[in-house]
Structure formats: structure tokens, C-alpha cells
Design a protein around this motif. Sequence first.
Motif, PDB file in Angstrom:
ATOM      1  N   VAL A  82       0.853  -1.183   0.000  1.00 54.13           N
ATOM      2  CA  VAL A  82       0.000   0.000   0.000  1.00 54.13           C
ATOM      3  C   VAL A  82       0.890   1.234   0.000  1.00 54.13           C
ATOM      4  N   GLY A  83       0.472   2.246  -0.750  1.00 50.54           N
ATOM      5  CA  GLY A  83       1.196   3.511  -0.766  1.00 50.54           C
ATOM      6  C   GLY A  83       0.289   4.624  -1.225  1.00 50.54           C
ATOM      7  N   MET A  84       0.867   5.741  -1.545  1.00 52.69           N
ATOM      8  CA  MET A  84       0.075   6.883  -2.009  1.00 52.69           C
ATOM      9  C   MET A  84       0.011   6.971  -3.529  1.00 52.69           C
ATOM     10  N   SER A  85       0.695   6.068  -4.210  1.00 53.24           N
ATOM     11  CA  SER A  85       0.654   6.017  -5.670  1.00 53.24           C
ATOM     12  C   SER A  85       0.757   4.579  -6.116  1.00 53.24           C
ATOM     13  N   ALA A  86      -0.056   4.198  -7.108  1.00 51.44           N
ATOM     14  CA  ALA A  86      -0.017   2.838  -7.634  1.00 51.44           C
ATOM     15  C   ALA A  86       1.178   2.613  -8.542  1.00 51.44           C
ATOM     16  N   ASP A  87       1.902   3.683  -8.893  1.00 51.54           N
ATOM     17  CA  ASP A  87       3.018   3.574  -9.840  1.00 51.54           C
ATOM     18  C   ASP A  87       4.362   3.324  -9.167  1.00 51.54           C
ATOM     19  N   ILE A  88       4.371   3.141  -7.866  1.00 49.21           N
ATOM     20  CA  ILE A  88       5.622   2.926  -7.137  1.00 49.21           C
ATOM     21  C   ILE A  88       6.215   1.559  -7.483  1.00 49.21           C
ATOM     22  N   ASP A  89       7.532   1.520  -7.698  1.00 54.27           N
ATOM     23  CA  ASP A  89       8.251   0.259  -7.853  1.00 54.27           C
ATOM     24  C   ASP A  89       8.669  -0.210  -6.465  1.00 54.27           C
ATOM     25  N   VAL A  90       7.917  -1.152  -5.921  1.00 53.49           N
ATOM     26  CA  VAL A  90       8.133  -1.545  -4.518  1.00 53.49           C
ATOM     27  C   VAL A  90       9.468  -2.242  -4.291  1.00 53.49           C
ATOM     28  N   ASN A  91      10.149  -2.604  -5.356  1.00 51.68           N
ATOM     29  CA  ASN A  91      11.445  -3.263  -5.212  1.00 51.68           C
ATOM     30  C   ASN A  91      12.617  -2.290  -5.181  1.00 51.68           C
ATOM     31  N   SER A  92      12.326  -0.992  -5.268  1.00 55.33           N
ATOM     32  CA  SER A  92      13.428  -0.031  -5.310  1.00 55.33           C
ATOM     33  C   SER A  92      13.198   1.196  -4.429  1.00 55.33           C
ATOM     34  N   VAL A  93      12.196   1.124  -3.549  1.00 50.03           N
ATOM     35  CA  VAL A  93      11.884   2.267  -2.686  1.00 50.03           C
ATOM     36  C   VAL A  93      12.009   1.853  -1.220  1.00 50.03           C
ATOM     37  N   VAL A  94      11.609   2.737  -0.325  1.00 47.40           N
ATOM     38  CA  VAL A  94      11.601   2.439   1.110  1.00 47.40           C
ATOM     39  C   VAL A  94      10.253   1.819   1.463  1.00 47.40           C
ATOM     40  N   VAL A  95      10.286   0.627   2.029  1.00 45.69           N
ATOM     41  CA  VAL A  95       9.054  -0.097   2.361  1.00 45.69           C
ATOM     42  C   VAL A  95       9.016  -0.383   3.858  1.00 45.69           C
ATOM     43  N   ALA A  96       7.899  -0.054   4.476  1.00 52.08           N
ATOM     44  CA  ALA A  96       7.707  -0.286   5.903  1.00 52.08           C
ATOM     45  C   ALA A  96       7.023  -1.620   6.143  1.00 52.08           C
ATOM     46  N   ALA A  97       7.424  -2.291   7.214  1.00 59.22           N
ATOM     47  CA  ALA A  97       6.779  -3.536   7.634  1.00 59.22           C
ATOM     48  C   ALA A  97       6.920  -3.666   9.142  1.00 59.22           C
ATOM     49  N   GLN A  98       6.028  -4.432   9.744  1.00 59.10           N
ATOM     50  CA  GLN A  98       6.122  -4.635  11.185  1.00 59.10           C
ATOM     51  C   GLN A  98       7.300  -5.542  11.514  1.00 59.10           C
ATOM     52  N   THR A  99       8.009  -5.201  12.572  1.00 55.57           N
ATOM     53  CA  THR A  99       9.172  -5.970  13.006  1.00 55.57           C
ATOM     54  C   THR A  99       8.812  -7.439  13.255  1.00 55.57           C
ATOM     55  N   GLY A 100       9.671  -8.340  12.782  1.00 57.47           N
ATOM     56  CA  GLY A 100       9.509  -9.753  13.081  1.00 57.47           C
ATOM     57  C   GLY A 100       8.411 -10.446  12.322  1.00 57.47           C
TER      58      GLY A 100
END
Length: 241
Positions: A114-132
Motif C-alpha cells: 500500500v502507498g500513495m501512488s499505484a506507480d511505485i516500484d516496490v522493489n526499489s523504494v523504502v518499504v515499511a513492515a512490522q518488526t519480526g
Amino acid sequence: MKKLILGTAALALSAGMGLAQDVVRMGTEGAYPPFNFINDNGQVDGFERELGDKLCEIAQLDCQWVTNEWDSIIPNLVSGNYDTIIAGMSITAERDEVIDFTQAYFPPDPSIYVGMSADIDVNSVVVAAQTGTIQASHVASTGATLVEFPTPDETIAAIRNGEADAALADKGFLEPIVTESGGELVIIGDDVMLGDGIGIGVRESDGALKARFDAAIQTVKEDGTLNGLIAKWFDGMQPKF
């Protein structure tokens, strides 16, 4: 689905000596709706609370609910602070080396970005996830820059405040947030399949307790109760149990 990197009554159960109404402490996070959350009365609520209470009724267990932060939820099971983990925890080979799992009570749940744009390349940006979580491990295996947060809500906040370009979490958690955002947030790309379904975690020494919950889970699968609860809490979702 989500996540990565478990008493006298519990010892009696593991020895096969438990009687009806043994006390079992059910450990959950209380911060991952609709699986589990804290309601306005300060009580554990959600799909897993309702399911857990039903399983305890079938297994003739007196279950008491305990909340614990996600990043220490497995160590505190292992050390005996509670007797089970029922917290949207995906069954993985890595976790299975430390704790044991019942059969799955929820099918493998897709993860989504999920992000603010559908055009984001998720393999080359900063991605947040819950620890562990299994999502954090997945992001770390890609070309993206992983930033981890203690709670899933903080991953969404990171998008909104510019700390991250996207977040990866369970679809069941993120879809309602996207809907409620009024177009601010969008789903990026296709579903990502991770894990082998969600089960109840128990200490490896608690084989008798695992067996009681396995039998109870099988009962709610066969009588339709489990499918009904999933449909109730996950907007009509129809699993293949």
C-alpha cells in the motif's frame, strides 16, 4: 499471514493430565484488527477472540486472555508468560524451529503493498513492515530498503509522514485502511503469497495442549463455525476449509 520471529495448568496439560476447565492463558497482540484488537471496554476483541473462546469451550478449557507486544511474543511464550499464541501468526519453517503450531485456522492470507501512488516500484523504494513478520523478511529479500516498526499502525503512519513510500502487510489488515482513506492510500501491484496459513502457537513441550486445540479446530471446520466466523470478520470472505 503476517508475522515472523514461546504454570501449573500448562504443565499438567503437557503431561496429558489436564481435566475439564484447565486454565490456559491465550497470548495475543491486541493491535491487528480484525484478527485481534482492544475494544472500547479495554477487552481483547476480534476474530481470534471469538474463535479462541469457541475453541476453549469445545476443548473444555478456561481460557484467559493476555496481551503482549509482537516483537517479544514468541520469547514470552517460550518463557511461560502464557500458554498459546493466537495472534495472526503465520506458520513458517523458521518459527516451527522454536515453537509448535496447531493445524491452520485461517488459510494463507495474501499480503499487499500500500502507498500513495499505484506507480511505485516496490522493489526499489523504502518499504515499511512490522518488526519480526514474514512481510519484513520478504521486503528484506528484495531490492527495497526495509524500515521496521513495532506495530502495524506505525507502518501506515510512516507512509503518511514520508518515512516510507509503501508498506507491506496482510491484505485483511490493509484493505479496510485503504477503503477508509478515501483515495489517499492505494493498493500497489498484485497479491503477495507468504506463509502456510495461521495457527495457534504452543511450546514444543505442550503436545497434549496442541492436540486439544487441533481437535477443537477440526470440529469448527467440520461444523461450519469457522467459515462463519471468517465471513463475519473478513467482509464475507469464503475460505476453502
